[in-house]
Design a protein around this motif. Structure first.
Motif, PDB file in Angstrom:
ATOM      1  N   GLU A   1      -8.291   7.619  -4.252  1.00 50.57           N
ATOM      2  CA  GLU A   1      -9.129   8.107  -3.163  1.00 50.57           C
ATOM      3  C   GLU A   1     -10.560   7.574  -3.216  1.00 50.57           C
ATOM      4  OE1 GLU A   1      -6.124  11.014  -4.777  1.00 50.57           O
ATOM      5  OE2 GLU A   1      -7.834   9.930  -5.620  1.00 50.57           O
TER       6      GLU A   1
ATOM      7  N   LEU B   1       3.498  -1.034   3.902  1.00 49.79           N
ATOM      8  CA  LEU B   1       2.923   0.298   3.798  1.00 49.79           C
ATOM      9  C   LEU B   1       4.039   1.278   3.488  1.00 49.79           C
ATOM     10  CD1 LEU B   1       0.611   2.322   4.028  1.00 49.79           C
ATOM     11  CD2 LEU B   1       1.053   2.439   6.500  1.00 49.79           C
TER      12      LEU B   1
ATOM     13  N   ARG C   1       0.812   5.497   1.064  1.00 46.35           N
ATOM     14  CA  ARG C   1       0.125   6.606   1.731  1.00 46.35           C
ATOM     15  C   ARG C   1       0.858   7.904   1.468  1.00 46.35           C
ATOM     16  NH1 ARG C   1       0.343   9.669   6.306  1.00 46.35           N
ATOM     17  NH2 ARG C   1       2.031   8.518   7.317  1.00 46.35           N
TER      18      ARG C   1
ATOM     19  N   ARG D   1       0.840  -1.194   0.000  1.00 48.30           N
ATOM     20  CA  ARG D   1       0.000   0.000   0.000  1.00 48.30           C
ATOM     21  C   ARG D   1       0.882   1.253   0.000  1.00 48.30           C
ATOM     22  NH1 ARG D   1      -2.824  -1.292   5.432  1.00 48.30           N
ATOM     23  NH2 ARG D   1      -0.729  -2.158   5.750  1.00 48.30           N
TER      24      ARG D   1
ATOM     25  N   LEU E   1      -4.146   7.171   5.267  1.00 42.49           N
ATOM     26  CA  LEU E   1      -4.232   6.151   4.227  1.00 42.49           C
ATOM     27  C   LEU E   1      -5.672   6.021   3.755  1.00 42.49           C
ATOM     28  CD1 LEU E   1      -2.818   3.769   2.675  1.00 42.49           C
ATOM     29  CD2 LEU E   1      -3.562   2.310   4.579  1.00 42.49           C
TER      30      LEU E   1
END
Length: 367
Positions: free
Chosen positions: A175, A101, A71, A69, A77
């Motif tokens: 988003e 992450l 961020r 992922r 996130l």
């Protein structure tokens, strides 16, 4: 056990084989040496529009995955999830909780929190044979490791009409909240289209290797949502933007001389309407055009796009003003001054579907 995914992947044009699984990629293998930008290399394996398409009598499916992922350093996130669509209507969403992450600043990974593999389980699929699409997280990198089911699994059928879409982060939709909430996915499902999504956050710069990819793909409709990344990075000037757009269109038309093709100009971005790029983030993560003396404003860019489309003797080519999808009245839903939030993407989907694929839409033959 990567054989579990044979014949099931849609929307991927390349597969990266690892020691433990496979990673779907959204450009063909031959493009790899031509992708010289590090941020673009991070975008190609993020599987926007990529899904597993299958038919099954199972009541439950499990996917073993390792997810990376990303961020933005300035914001929390955004949700990362897998979505299963059952018989085209019911959507089951499962969040990603583990995996790596990565923290991103200005397009570069500055820190990584290491994670572990996980299992994504979809139960309650219902009795009997059914069509299931499992959409992969649009803004993460997904390594697929295994697929298990408590019944038979066979490859499913894709819609006959094929739609190829090229765009920026505003088509990539990090988003959106989930892969089926990204506006191209919403439109594809509503219009019954087989989507190939070539939306690369930060990297829609009319790259020739993308044009050649589109040229060589089967397509019944092609849409190009261009401009904002060129302004963001100040990557093309007035002297070069028009010829680059014409060259991109020429290449696409080499493979699709009569296919409906819609060029979409940028949506509203208040700070960049009358100021040129580069566009940078401030200390709160909001984007601001810095106003170079030789760059393109969005106002001028829309004019150049309209002029280029109008100048071509091409009855199947049309131009859509991006502000008809997301305009001045929508600007409050630009959470960082540049990108729409989830509600904004939903409205873009509704308007794009009506304007392009509706009864009198721009991509409807004879409309």
């Amino acid at each position: 056990m990567t054989a579990a995914f044979d014949g099931l992947l849609a929307g991927a044009l390349d597969i990266e084989r690892t020691e433990t699984g496979l990673i779907p990629r959204r450009l063909p293998a031959w493009t790899r040496p031509q992708i010289t930008d590090p941020y673009m290399r991070l975008m190609v394996p993020r599987p926007a529009g990529v899904r597993l398409v299958l038919r099954t009598d199972a009541g439950a499916l499990e996917l073993d995955v390792f997810v990376t992922r990303f961020r933005n350093a300035y914001f929390p996130l955004f949700p990362v999830a897998f979505d299963a669509v059952v018989d085209g209507t019911r959507v089951l969403s499962r969040p990603v909780r583990d995996g790596d992450l990565c923290i991103v600043r200005a397009g570069a990974v500055t820190d990584t929190v290491r994670g572990v593999p996980e299992t994504i389980r979809f139960d309650g699929l219902g009795p009997g044979w059914k069509d299931v699409e499992v959409w992969l997280p649009q803004a993460a990198v997904v390594e697929l490791r295994d697929l298990r089911a408590d019944g038979a699994v066979t490859p499913g059928r894709l819609p006959e009409r094929k739609w190829v879409h090229y765009g920026s982060s505003i088509s990539h939709c990090a988003e959106a909240g989930g892969p089926t909430s990204a506006w191209p996915a919403r439109v594809a499902r509503a219009a019954g289209l087989d989507l190939t999504c070539l939306a690369f956050a930060g990297n829609c710069h009319l790259d020739p290797f993308v044009a050649r990819t589109i040229r060589d793909l089967p397509a019944d409709v092609i849409t190009l949502k261009i401009g904002i990344n060129v302004q963001n990075l100040d990557s093309l000037k007035e002297r070069t933007f028009g010829p680059a757009l014409h060259g991109f269109l020429d290449t696409v038309r080499d493979g699709h001389p009569e296919t409906p093709l819609v060029v979409v100009s940028p949506i509203i971005c208040p700070t960049a309407e009358d100021r040129a790029g580069p566009t940078v983030q401030d200390g709160q993560g909001r984007y601001h055009a810095t106003g170079s003396t030789s760059g393109l404003t969005l106002v001028r860019m829309r004019e150049l796009i309209e002029e280029a489309v109008a100048s071509r003797a091409d009855a199947a080519l049309s131009c859509l003003d991006g502000r008809s999808l997301f305009g001045e009245d929508d600007a409050d839903d630009l959470y960082d001054g540049l990108h729409p939030n989830a509600d904004g993407y939903r409205r873009i989907a509704e308007r794009f579907h009506a304007l392009v694929f509706g009864p009198n839409g721009m991509a409807v033959p004879g409309a």
